[in-house]
Design a protein around this motif. Structure first.
Motif, PDB file in Angstrom:
ATOM      1  N   LEU A 219       0.746  -1.294  -0.097  1.00 40.01           N
ATOM      2  CA  LEU A 219      -0.058  -0.246  -0.057  1.00 40.01           C
ATOM      3  C   LEU A 219       0.953   1.318  -0.285  1.00 40.01           C
ATOM      4  O   LEU A 219       2.108   1.269   0.704  1.00 40.01           O
ATOM      5  N   ASN A 220       0.248   2.356  -0.412  1.00 40.83           N
ATOM      6  CA  ASN A 220       0.847   3.716  -0.549  1.00 40.83           C
ATOM      7  C   ASN A 220      -0.215   4.698  -0.201  1.00 40.83           C
ATOM      8  O   ASN A 220      -1.031   4.898  -1.129  1.00 40.83           O
ATOM      9  N   LEU A 221      -0.088   5.184   0.909  1.00 41.93           N
ATOM     10  CA  LEU A 221      -0.987   6.190   1.562  1.00 41.93           C
ATOM     11  C   LEU A 221      -2.512   5.694   1.280  1.00 41.93           C
ATOM     12  O   LEU A 221      -3.349   6.186   0.562  1.00 41.93           O
ATOM     13  N   PRO A 222      -2.879   4.756   1.851  1.00 43.64           N
ATOM     14  CA  PRO A 222      -4.222   4.005   1.843  1.00 43.64           C
ATOM     15  C   PRO A 222      -5.422   5.008   2.588  1.00 43.64           C
ATOM     16  O   PRO A 222      -4.996   5.385   3.626  1.00 43.64           O
ATOM     17  N   ARG A 223      -6.458   5.625   1.879  1.00 46.66           N
ATOM     18  CA  ARG A 223      -7.224   6.438   2.295  1.00 46.66           C
ATOM     19  C   ARG A 223      -8.610   5.890   2.736  1.00 46.66           C
ATOM     20  O   ARG A 223      -9.248   6.354   3.574  1.00 46.66           O
ATOM     21  N   ASP A 224      -9.054   4.849   2.527  1.00 46.42           N
ATOM     22  CA  ASP A 224     -10.124   4.289   2.898  1.00 46.42           C
ATOM     23  C   ASP A 224     -10.397   2.819   2.686  1.00 46.42           C
ATOM     24  O   ASP A 224      -9.604   2.119   1.975  1.00 46.42           O
ATOM     25  N   PHE A 241      -2.683   4.779  -6.888  1.00 50.89           N
ATOM     26  CA  PHE A 241      -4.031   5.105  -7.927  1.00 50.89           C
ATOM     27  C   PHE A 241      -4.627   3.774  -8.263  1.00 50.89           C
ATOM     28  O   PHE A 241      -4.889   3.513  -9.395  1.00 50.89           O
ATOM     29  N   ARG A 242      -5.113   3.115  -7.236  1.00 57.72           N
ATOM     30  CA  ARG A 242      -5.655   1.731  -7.717  1.00 57.72           C
ATOM     31  C   ARG A 242      -6.497   1.360  -6.384  1.00 57.72           C
ATOM     32  O   ARG A 242      -6.625   1.880  -5.224  1.00 57.72           O
ATOM     33  N   ILE A 243      -7.261   0.400  -6.571  1.00 57.72           N
ATOM     34  CA  ILE A 243      -8.115  -0.336  -5.641  1.00 57.72           C
ATOM     35  C   ILE A 243      -7.697  -1.674  -5.353  1.00 57.72           C
ATOM     36  O   ILE A 243      -7.423  -2.572  -6.357  1.00 57.72           O
ATOM     37  N   SER A 258      -5.318   2.149 -12.439  1.00 58.87           N
ATOM     38  CA  SER A 258      -4.032   2.870 -12.318  1.00 58.87           C
ATOM     39  C   SER A 258      -4.116   4.477 -12.868  1.00 58.87           C
ATOM     40  O   SER A 258      -5.132   4.752 -12.937  1.00 58.87           O
ATOM     41  N   VAL A 259      -2.978   4.897 -12.792  1.00 59.23           N
ATOM     42  CA  VAL A 259      -2.903   6.269 -12.726  1.00 59.23           C
ATOM     43  C   VAL A 259      -3.335   6.956 -14.258  1.00 59.23           C
ATOM     44  O   VAL A 259      -2.793   6.141 -14.891  1.00 59.23           O
ATOM     45  N   GLY A 260      -3.965   8.071 -14.616  1.00 61.97           N
ATOM     46  CA  GLY A 260      -4.235   8.170 -15.798  1.00 61.97           C
ATOM     47  C   GLY A 260      -5.292   9.288 -15.849  1.00 61.97           C
ATOM     48  O   GLY A 260      -5.792   9.722 -14.609  1.00 61.97           O
ATOM     49  N   ARG A 261      -5.818   9.650 -16.883  1.00 59.68           N
ATOM     50  CA  ARG A 261      -7.126  10.541 -17.037  1.00 59.68           C
ATOM     51  C   ARG A 261      -8.112  10.191 -17.948  1.00 59.68           C
ATOM     52  O   ARG A 261      -8.795  10.856 -18.432  1.00 59.68           O
ATOM     53  N   TYR A 262      -8.358   8.623 -18.248  1.00 61.78           N
ATOM     54  CA  TYR A 262      -9.045   8.171 -19.035  1.00 61.78           C
ATOM     55  C   TYR A 262     -10.072   7.323 -18.087  1.00 61.78           C
ATOM     56  O   TYR A 262      -9.942   7.180 -16.944  1.00 61.78           O
ATOM     57  N   PHE A 263     -11.244   6.837 -18.772  1.00 57.93           N
ATOM     58  CA  PHE A 263     -11.995   6.007 -18.232  1.00 57.93           C
ATOM     59  C   PHE A 263     -11.454   4.768 -17.292  1.00 57.93           C
ATOM     60  O   PHE A 263     -10.554   4.416 -18.133  1.00 57.93           O
ATOM     61  N   GLY A 264     -11.811   4.711 -16.285  1.00 53.43           N
ATOM     62  CA  GLY A 264     -11.158   3.569 -15.524  1.00 53.43           C
ATOM     63  C   GLY A 264      -9.973   3.969 -14.859  1.00 53.43           C
ATOM     64  O   GLY A 264      -9.458   3.086 -13.893  1.00 53.43           O
ATOM     65  N   VAL A 280     -18.568  -1.484  -7.169  1.00 55.59           N
ATOM     66  CA  VAL A 280     -17.868  -0.550  -6.363  1.00 55.59           C
ATOM     67  C   VAL A 280     -17.815   0.966  -6.937  1.00 55.59           C
ATOM     68  O   VAL A 280     -17.560   1.134  -8.053  1.00 55.59           O
ATOM     69  N   TYR A 281     -17.998   1.750  -6.199  1.00 53.81           N
ATOM     70  CA  TYR A 281     -18.119   3.203  -6.273  1.00 53.81           C
ATOM     71  C   TYR A 281     -16.908   3.992  -5.731  1.00 53.81           C
ATOM     72  O   TYR A 281     -16.836   3.976  -4.640  1.00 53.81           O
ATOM     73  N   VAL A 282     -16.316   4.645  -6.560  1.00 50.10           N
ATOM     74  CA  VAL A 282     -14.985   5.375  -6.187  1.00 50.10           C
ATOM     75  C   VAL A 282     -15.123   6.666  -6.494  1.00 50.10           C
ATOM     76  O   VAL A 282     -15.052   7.076  -7.612  1.00 50.10           O
ATOM     77  N   SER A 283     -14.902   7.691  -5.654  1.00 48.16           N
ATOM     78  CA  SER A 283     -14.908   8.972  -5.560  1.00 48.16           C
ATOM     79  C   SER A 283     -13.281   9.514  -6.090  1.00 48.16           C
ATOM     80  O   SER A 283     -12.558   8.863  -5.780  1.00 48.16           O
ATOM     81  N   ASP A 284     -13.429  10.344  -6.834  1.00 47.81           N
ATOM     82  CA  ASP A 284     -11.883  10.899  -7.460  1.00 47.81           C
ATOM     83  C   ASP A 284     -12.155  12.434  -7.204  1.00 47.81           C
ATOM     84  O   ASP A 284     -13.002  13.119  -8.265  1.00 47.81           O
ATOM     85  N   ALA A 285     -11.348  13.094  -6.415  1.00 51.83           N
ATOM     86  CA  ALA A 285     -11.328  14.346  -6.281  1.00 51.83           C
ATOM     87  C   ALA A 285     -10.772  15.183  -7.517  1.00 51.83           C
ATOM     88  O   ALA A 285     -11.087  16.755  -7.632  1.00 51.83           O
ATOM     89  N   ALA A 286      -9.944  14.738  -8.463  1.00 53.48           N
ATOM     90  CA  ALA A 286      -9.301  15.372  -9.647  1.00 53.48           C
ATOM     91  C   ALA A 286     -10.415  15.387 -10.663  1.00 53.48           C
ATOM     92  O   ALA A 286     -10.473  16.406 -11.353  1.00 53.48           O
TER      93      ALA A 286
END
Length: 362
Positions: A219-224, A241-243, A258-264, A280-286
């Motif tokens: 893990l790296n900075l687990p948030r939830d 940048f993953r679940i 994974s990290v990126g700016r596209y769907f998924g 699974v519902y994931v919020s993304d602040a960016a």
């Protein structure tokens, strides 16, 4: 509709307006945004925004008359300063106000409002509720978990500064037996990027899993962290940048995203929730939205868009997300200080736990 069709159709902005006014001088009525937008079949309908107690509390006849005569807004009362985590059980919404030092409770079916932890909580972040109505709150300011009964009375606390480094998210199984806390750790303490597991009744520490890294299970900075009905654990591994999905003992099962700016992809994943089907519902602040994946991590669709103006389904700094057992989604935005509610298109308006017959009768 398969996942690929949904991905294609949700690329269209969902700010939909009614076609035309029916007569001279009439104002065009804005239709609520739906996702995905036409011509595809709608799956979710924007239902309402909750800003303050006045959006929920049942009003007496005098206050309703005053509202009619003066034109005052129905909203009002005590607002939310900076909502972070949210939890919901049968229409009773719990909002961790990270600057207000309390959990704001909006009991929608009963038209009531209350607070939990006022004067006790310093910086509430993650919040969850078990099947008995017990409420579990991560207080990042005091680095512990505070536990309240269904009436909001403090009954226990777990951890403390000697136990947690940077606690953020929390998940509790429906039976109220185990509590899982996402501890984000620090740069100089790689072993503290982990999920800490406790006995919910005694507060006894049981075990940990995870350490800082990029390999599966690390893990790296687990948030939830959220607990599924079958006991599986879903973790927002924000720094990677993953679940990630684990069994109840912390054994790694699945990774997606994974990290990126596209769907998924993910950019700033914050919190997650599960529905009754295991999606699974994931919020993304960016991105200013939440994405929905099936239990195997395949993208189904997204809901919401980034926007600089406070409008339905527009977000600047989304955070917490929760799904009730009737399928309604509650989505918090810190910047606009609101919780938006989405109704499944298959659920009729006013149906499920969000109905308020007492309020409607007045």
């Amino acid at each position: 509709m398969d996942g690929r069709a949904l991905i294609a159709c949700v690329a269209v902005t969902a700010g939909l307006l009614a076609g035309c006014a029916s007569g001279p001088g009439e104002i065009k009525k804005a239709e609520p945004p739906v996702f995905p937008p036409p011509p595809d079949e709608a799956r979710f309908v924007f239902e309402r925004s909750i800003y303050a107690s006045g959006d929920v509390v049942t009003r007496d006849r005098n206050s309703l008359l005053r509202q009619t005569l003066t034109g005052e807004s129905e909203s009002g009362g005590e607002g939310v300063g900076k909502p972070y985590g949210v939890a919901v059980r049968q229409g009773k919404l719990y909002v961790a106000d990270s600057v207000g030092g309390a959990v704001k409770v909006f009991d929608i079916p009963r038209g009531r409002y209350s607070t939990i932890g006022t004067g006790e909580l310093r910086q509430p972040l993650g919040v969850d509720v078990d099947a008995s109505g017990r409420v579990y709150v991560v207080d990042a300011g005091s680095k512990l978990v505070r536990v309240y009964d269904a009436d909001g009375r403090s009954v226990a606390q777990i951890g403390g500064p000697e136990v947690f480094s940077r606690p953020a998210g929390i998940g509790v199984d429906s039976a109220g037996e185990r509590v899982y806390v996402a501890d984000a750790g620090g740069v100089d303490k790689p072993e503290e990027h982990r999920i800490r597991v406790f006995d919910a009744r005694s507060g006894k520490h049981l075990f940990d899993f995870g350490k800082r890294g990029t390999a599966p299970g690390e893990l790296n900075l687990p948030r939830d962290v959220t607990v599924a009905a079958d006991g599986k654990l879903y973790v927002v591994d924000a720094g990677n940048f993953r679940i990630q999905v684990f069994d109840p003992q912390g054994k790694h099962l699945l990774t997606f995203g994974s990290v990126g700016r596209y769907f998924g992809n993910f950019a700033r994943p914050r919190e997650l929730a599960l529905d009754a089907q295991g999606n699974v519902y994931v919020s993304d602040a960016a991105f200013g939205n939440f994405q929905i994946f099936d239990p195997e991590g395949r993208l189904l669709m997204f809901v919401g868009n980034r926007g600089e103006r406070d409008e339905p389904a527009r977000y600047m700094l989304p955070a917490g997300i929760a799904v009730d057992s009737d399928g309604r989604v509650y989505f918090a935005d810190q910047y606009f200080r609101k919780i938006d509610v989405y109704r499944p298109a298959s659920l009729k308006a006013g149906g499920g736990f969000a109905s308020n017959s007492e309020r409607a009768a007045k």
